[in-house]
Design a protein around this motif. Sequence first.
Motif, mmCIF file in Angstrom:
data_model
loop_
_atom_site.group_PDB
_atom_site.id
_atom_site.type_symbol
_atom_site.label_atom_id
_atom_site.label_comp_id
_atom_site.label_asym_id
_atom_site.label_seq_id
_atom_site.Cartn_x
_atom_site.Cartn_y
_atom_site.Cartn_z
ATOM 1 N N VAL A 221 0.860 -1.188 0.000
ATOM 2 C CA VAL A 221 0.000 0.000 0.000
ATOM 3 C C VAL A 221 0.891 1.230 0.000
ATOM 4 C CG1 VAL A 221 -2.026 1.062 1.077
ATOM 5 C CG2 VAL A 221 -1.353 -1.241 1.721
ATOM 6 N N VAL A 222 0.764 2.061 -1.014
ATOM 7 C CA VAL A 222 1.670 3.198 -1.146
ATOM 8 C C VAL A 222 1.008 4.307 -1.943
ATOM 9 C CG1 VAL A 222 2.754 2.175 -3.210
ATOM 10 C CG2 VAL A 222 4.041 3.851 -1.820
ATOM 11 N N ALA A 223 1.401 5.549 -1.673
ATOM 12 C CA ALA A 223 0.940 6.694 -2.465
ATOM 13 C C ALA A 223 2.174 7.262 -3.160
ATOM 14 C CB ALA A 223 0.303 7.751 -1.565
ATOM 15 N N ALA A 224 2.111 7.424 -4.479
ATOM 16 C CA ALA A 224 3.308 7.854 -5.214
ATOM 17 C C ALA A 224 2.952 8.892 -6.268
ATOM 18 C CB ALA A 224 3.975 6.641 -5.876
ATOM 19 N N LEU A 225 3.911 9.791 -6.543
ATOM 20 C CA LEU A 225 3.718 10.906 -7.481
ATOM 21 C C LEU A 225 4.176 10.486 -8.871
ATOM 22 C CD1 LEU A 225 3.015 13.947 -7.828
ATOM 23 C CD2 LEU A 225 5.410 14.440 -7.244
ATOM 24 N N LYS A 226 3.222 10.518 -9.813
ATOM 25 C CA LYS A 226 3.552 10.165 -11.209
ATOM 26 C C LYS A 226 4.316 11.326 -11.835
ATOM 27 C CE LYS A 226 0.425 7.930 -13.686
ATOM 28 N NZ LYS A 226 -0.870 7.536 -14.312
ATOM 29 N N PRO A 227 5.119 11.045 -12.887
ATOM 30 C CA PRO A 227 5.331 9.725 -13.499
ATOM 31 C C PRO A 227 6.474 8.933 -12.868
ATOM 32 C CG PRO A 227 6.417 11.390 -14.819
ATOM 33 C CD PRO A 227 5.782 12.127 -13.667
ATOM 34 N N ASN A 228 7.296 9.599 -12.004
ATOM 35 C CA ASN A 228 8.494 8.885 -11.528
ATOM 36 C C ASN A 228 8.268 8.115 -10.238
ATOM 37 O OD1 ASN A 228 9.775 10.088 -13.724
ATOM 38 N ND2 ASN A 228 10.268 11.912 -12.498
ATOM 39 N N LEU A 229 7.053 8.122 -9.715
ATOM 40 C CA LEU A 229 6.730 7.343 -8.510
ATOM 41 C C LEU A 229 7.578 7.769 -7.308
ATOM 42 C CD1 LEU A 229 6.040 3.804 -10.021
ATOM 43 C CD2 LEU A 229 4.401 5.633 -9.472
ATOM 44 N N GLN B 254 13.458 13.648 2.350
ATOM 45 C CA GLN B 254 14.164 13.829 3.643
ATOM 46 C C GLN B 254 13.483 13.027 4.762
ATOM 47 O OE1 GLN B 254 14.532 18.138 4.032
ATOM 48 N NE2 GLN B 254 16.314 18.129 2.666
ATOM 49 N N GLY B 255 13.164 11.774 4.431
ATOM 50 C CA GLY B 255 12.656 10.840 5.445
ATOM 51 C C GLY B 255 11.181 10.975 5.745
ATOM 52 N N LYS B 256 10.520 11.924 5.060
ATOM 53 C CA LYS B 256 9.075 12.083 5.315
ATOM 54 C C LYS B 256 8.315 11.963 3.979
ATOM 55 C CE LYS B 256 9.162 16.109 7.487
ATOM 56 N NZ LYS B 256 10.610 16.353 7.475
ATOM 57 N N MET B 257 6.982 11.995 4.056
ATOM 58 C CA MET B 257 6.190 11.984 2.817
ATOM 59 C C MET B 257 6.140 13.408 2.284
ATOM 60 S SD MET B 257 3.233 9.337 4.000
ATOM 61 C CE MET B 257 2.428 9.145 2.426
ATOM 62 N N PRO B 258 6.240 13.578 0.954
ATOM 63 C CA PRO B 258 6.300 14.924 0.375
ATOM 64 C C PRO B 258 4.975 15.683 0.426
ATOM 65 C CG PRO B 258 7.167 13.248 -1.134
ATOM 66 C CD PRO B 258 6.408 12.524 -0.059
ATOM 67 N N TRP B 259 3.919 15.054 0.903
ATOM 68 C CA TRP B 259 2.581 15.659 0.911
ATOM 69 C C TRP B 259 1.831 15.211 2.166
ATOM 70 C CZ3 TRP B 259 4.443 12.730 -3.253
ATOM 71 C CH2 TRP B 259 4.276 11.348 -3.093
ATOM 72 N N ARG B 260 0.715 15.920 2.447
ATOM 73 C CA ARG B 260 -0.225 15.459 3.487
ATOM 74 C C ARG B 260 -1.600 15.522 2.855
ATOM 75 N NH1 ARG B 260 -3.770 16.959 7.001
ATOM 76 N NH2 ARG B 260 -4.008 15.824 8.987
ATOM 77 N N LEU B 261 -2.148 14.343 2.545
ATOM 78 C CA LEU B 261 -3.434 14.278 1.837
ATOM 79 C C LEU B 261 -4.444 13.653 2.786
ATOM 80 C CD1 LEU B 261 -1.968 12.987 -1.538
ATOM 81 C CD2 LEU B 261 -2.571 15.354 -0.940
ATOM 82 N N GLU C 41 6.260 21.876 -8.952
ATOM 83 C CA GLU C 41 7.544 21.190 -8.732
ATOM 84 C C GLU C 41 7.586 20.767 -7.264
ATOM 85 O OE1 GLU C 41 8.493 20.850 -12.219
ATOM 86 O OE2 GLU C 41 10.130 20.395 -10.835
ATOM 87 N N ILE C 42 7.534 19.456 -6.988
ATOM 88 C CA ILE C 42 7.502 18.972 -5.597
ATOM 89 C C ILE C 42 8.846 18.314 -5.269
ATOM 90 C CG2 ILE C 42 6.345 17.341 -4.033
ATOM 91 C CD1 ILE C 42 4.575 19.690 -4.899
ATOM 92 N N PRO C 43 9.523 18.720 -4.184
ATOM 93 C CA PRO C 43 10.794 18.060 -3.833
ATOM 94 C C PRO C 43 10.553 16.606 -3.404
ATOM 95 C CG PRO C 43 10.238 19.699 -2.161
ATOM 96 C CD PRO C 43 9.175 19.785 -3.201
ATOM 97 N N VAL C 44 11.281 15.699 -4.094
ATOM 98 C CA VAL C 44 11.190 14.264 -3.809
ATOM 99 C C VAL C 44 12.611 13.709 -3.891
ATOM 100 C CG1 VAL C 44 10.369 12.068 -4.733
ATOM 101 C CG2 VAL C 44 8.842 14.041 -4.709
ATOM 102 N N ASP C 45 12.979 12.831 -2.972
ATOM 103 C CA ASP C 45 14.315 12.242 -3.087
ATOM 104 C C ASP C 45 14.269 10.709 -2.973
ATOM 105 O OD1 ASP C 45 15.309 13.137 0.349
ATOM 106 O OD2 ASP C 45 13.864 11.668 -0.423
#
Length: 203
Positions: free
Chosen positions: A9-17, A22-29, A148-152
């Motif tokens: 079970v995962v939430a991921a940002l397309k297209p690069n998933l 920095q150890g946290k989720m890039p969003w709060r939905l 543009e959302i920071p994701v690492d």
Amino acid sequence: LSKPSISLVVAALKPNLGIGYQGKMPWRLRKEIKYFKDVTCKVSNPTSQINAVIMGRKTWESIPKKFRPLPDRINVVLSRGFPTCEVIEENIIHANSLDESLKYLSKSDHNRSIERIFVIGGAEIYNTLIDDPRTSHLLLTEIETDKEIPVDTYLKFPLYDENTSWIKQSKQELQSFVGDEIILEDDIKEGDFVYNYTLWKRK
Ligand SMILES: NC(=O)C1=CN([C@@H]2O[C@H](COP(=O)(O)OP(=O)(O)OC[C@H]3O[C@@H](n4cnc5c(N)ncnc54)[C@H](OP(=O)(O)O)[C@@H]3O)[C@@H](O)[C@H]2O)C=CC1
Ligand SMILES: COc1ccc(Oc2cccc3nc(N)nc(N)c23)cc1
């Protein structure tokens, strides 16, 4: 649970998933968090069944102490530093491998039987278990944004390759998997994001 099957079970940002920054989720939905809780908690018979959630040690450590273990689910934490498998308290299991945790979950002497096993993160766990034959379902929340959302941190899931063995199921299939009590809205908008719940199965 003779042949245990696992759902990621995962939430991921397309297209690069992308899944983390920095150890946290890039969003709060907010609605997505409720979906995650409802799906991972739901059992057919709450008096005799419970689900398990399996997570990596780093994900466990980033849950604030007062919010762990995740309630109404057996929490399994994986670390190579743990001895094989030990019950820390009623709903917290420490295990040093997926095999050890599945062995424990398959035992019949629990007061409630395990209905479903969900893997809830993080990246290292997802990216090893996507290749495990026991992983039968992928509950992927597909997120899109113009910003543009920071994701690492990314999922290495071969979902959009032409010869992938993962097939996105219909919305009806997802609805029957999660049950009719869970309302599945389409194109949910929260902040800068639009997202959809999807179910994938192996060919
Ligand atoms: N978008 C989403 O839905 C989600 C995103 N995330 C994101 O993921 C990131 C965290 O992921 P990550 O840093 O990879 O950490 P993980 O939560 O995957 O934990 C990694 C640790 O788990 C243990 N581990 C990993 N594989 C195994 C194995 N095969 N057997 C035994 N133990 C194992 C190791 O612990 P040890 O070092 O003790 O041996 C390892 O260091 C964060 O950014 C978080 O926000 C997390 C969950 C959901
Ligand atoms: C920090 O601890 C945690 C971090 C992430 C986590 O998993 C999630 C949290 C919130 C929403 C989530 N949504 C989906 N679709 N999948 C997850 N695994 C989620 C669970 C615990």
